[in-house]
Write an enzyme that holds these catalytic residues in place. Structure first.
Site, PDB file in Angstrom:
ATOM      1  N   ILE A 126      41.922  47.435  42.939  1.00 49.59           N
ATOM      2  CA  ILE A 126      43.305  47.101  43.287  1.00 49.59           C
ATOM      3  C   ILE A 126      43.406  45.655  43.777  1.00 49.59           C
ATOM      4  O   ILE A 126      42.925  45.323  44.868  1.00 49.59           O
ATOM      5  CB  ILE A 126      43.855  48.077  44.346  1.00 49.59           C
ATOM      6  CG1 ILE A 126      43.644  49.526  43.892  1.00 49.59           C
ATOM      7  CG2 ILE A 126      45.325  47.772  44.607  1.00 49.59           C
ATOM      8  CD1 ILE A 126      44.198  49.849  42.518  1.00 49.59           C
TER       9      ILE A 126
ATOM     10  N   SER B  12      41.546  52.782  31.711  1.00 56.62           N
ATOM     11  CA  SER B  12      42.877  52.569  31.141  1.00 56.62           C
ATOM     12  C   SER B  12      43.654  53.862  30.894  1.00 56.62           C
ATOM     13  O   SER B  12      44.795  53.823  30.444  1.00 56.62           O
ATOM     14  CB  SER B  12      42.747  51.813  29.796  1.00 56.62           C
ATOM     15  OG  SER B  12      42.155  50.546  29.985  1.00 56.62           O
TER      16      SER B  12
ATOM     17  N   GLU C 103      54.340  41.988  32.014  1.00 62.08           N
ATOM     18  CA  GLU C 103      53.003  42.035  32.604  1.00 62.08           C
ATOM     19  C   GLU C 103      51.960  41.449  31.669  1.00 62.08           C
ATOM     20  O   GLU C 103      51.075  40.689  32.082  1.00 62.08           O
ATOM     21  CB  GLU C 103      52.658  43.474  32.970  1.00 62.08           C
ATOM     22  CG  GLU C 103      53.522  44.028  34.102  1.00 62.08           C
ATOM     23  CD  GLU C 103      53.302  45.510  34.339  1.00 62.08           C
ATOM     24  OE1 GLU C 103      52.221  46.019  33.963  1.00 62.08           O
ATOM     25  OE2 GLU C 103      54.205  46.165  34.875  1.00 62.08           O
TER      26      GLU C 103
END
Length: 389
Positions: free
Chosen positions: A160, A135, A245
């Site tokens: 990803i 993170s 998000e």
């Protein structure tokens, strides 16, 4: 007048999405799980019923709608059939990359990429996380350096989503330092660019149909117009998108929990033990009552958050609260539902088994629960007092 989250337009849209799920998702779920990739034909089918490009302006082939409730409908219909992998992949395309392009892209960038995204011809991903980085975005080591009017990109990314099959990747890279802190910029990187390499398609505990990959950039040369927004504004761009998000993840969590409770109620009504239905045992009824209440209370809060998002008033702190709470709830609820299924809950032929594995990553993606709590806690604490005063 009784409160209603959805309106007639959303109901009509749901009919189209439900048909899409029945035709183009249900028959292929096992195949996608084994391939660890959603077939590109789905994206075209989704575009055909208007399930892609909801935020994309009409002049680029999208719906031009800022009403996130349409995305909520899609998430609900996918949750009902246990298609968490697909829901996650679509969210990257719709809630993240499309939003970045609409908000920060130039007219030329939008004209190049948005029509293909709305038509299902272009699948996208965003590359922030790096090996060993987690993170810590300030620890990003992928470097973009100027070479004349071009940029040259070197580095590696991991975890990803859509990484194995995407046509366009938004890449976060260092473009210098200010006061000893990394300055980040965002770049639009076509997967056809020389120096773009895909690594492994990663094997995961859950979300098997979601292609998750490593990406490498080796002397990848980009033109000046590949920069998304202004140089050095990457952190500001990322922060601006956080409410959407995080709420996207939170909504996927609560609708997955709702679906798990529905499946479990149906199962306990049909399954018998010791001469009676499972649902007739007091423990079962009490547990289902608890789970239903928790989910309904959480949904009520998230509906308010979504209306605030539509109004442009949802802040990052509220988004962080919604994200950690809903994803932790999802894991508690799905785990309890699996328990009520007994041994059958451990069998992949039951949706609850896959939902259990798929849920686990939700408290990690988009910022871990611990990161969310730290963000909220620092906001509560306020600025540190000046000890020198």
């Amino acid at each position: 007048m009784p409160y209603s989250f959805y309106e007639d337009d959303h109901t009509a849209f749901r009919h189209s999405v439900r048909g899409l799920v029945q035709r183009s998702v249900l028959p292929h779920q096992e195949e996608w799980e084994e391939a660890r990739l959603v077939d590109r034909s789905f994206w075209k089918a989704a575009a055909g019923v208007g399930a892609l490009g909801l935020r994309i302006p009409e002049r680029f082939g999208g719906a031009g709608s800022d009403d996130y409730r349409f995305r909520c409908v899609i998430q609900e219909e996918l949750a009902e059939v246990g298609a968490a992998s697909l829901a996650s992949g679509i969210a990257i395309n719709e809630d993240i990359v499309a939003s970045y392009l609409v908000r920060f892209g130039t007219e030329e960038q939008q004209r190049r990429w948005l029509p293909g995204m709305a038509a299902g011809d272009v699948v996208t991903s965003i590359a922030m996380t790096e090996p060993g980085g987690g993170s810590d975005l300030r620890g990003i080591r992928t470097l973009a350096r100027r070479d004349g009017s071009d940029w040259v990109l070197d580095g590696a990314k991991t975890f990803i989503t859509n990484g194995a099959g995407s046509d366009l990747v938004i890449v976060a890279a260092r473009t210098g330092e200010t006061a000893g802190r990394a300055r980040l910029s965002l770049f639009l990187v076509p997967s056809t660019a020389a120096g773009f390499q895909r690594g492994r398609k990663l094997k995961k505990l859950g979300l098997h149909a979601q292609d998750t990959a490593e990406l490498f950039f080796d002397g990848l040369r980009l033109p000046a117009d590949a920069l998304l927004g202004e140089e050095g504004t990457g952190f500001r761009q990322l922060t601006a998108q956080l409410p959407l998000e995080r709420l996207s993840i939170a909504w996927r969590a609560v609708v997955a929990a709702e679906a798990a409770v529905r499946w479990t109620l149906e199962y306990t009504r049909e399954r018998t033990a010791f001469g009676q239905r499972l649902v007739d045992f007091q423990n079962t009824r009490f547990r289902l009552a608890e789970l239903t209440t928790e989910v309904e209370v959480t949904r009520s809060h998230l509906e308010r958050c979504i209306l605030d998002l539509n109004d442009g008033t949802l802040d990052a702190i509220t988004g962080a609260k919604a994200k950690w709470w809903a994803t932790e709830l999802q894991n508690r609820v799905v785990g309890a539902c699996l328990q009520l299924h007994g041994g059958y809950g451990y069998m992949d032929e039951y949706r609850i088994s896959r939902a259990y594995a798929d849920a686990r990553v939700q408290t990690l993606v988009g910022g871990t629960t611990e990161i969310m709590k730290d963000i909220i806690g620092r906001d509560l604490a306020g600025p540190k007092p000046d000890r020198g005063a």
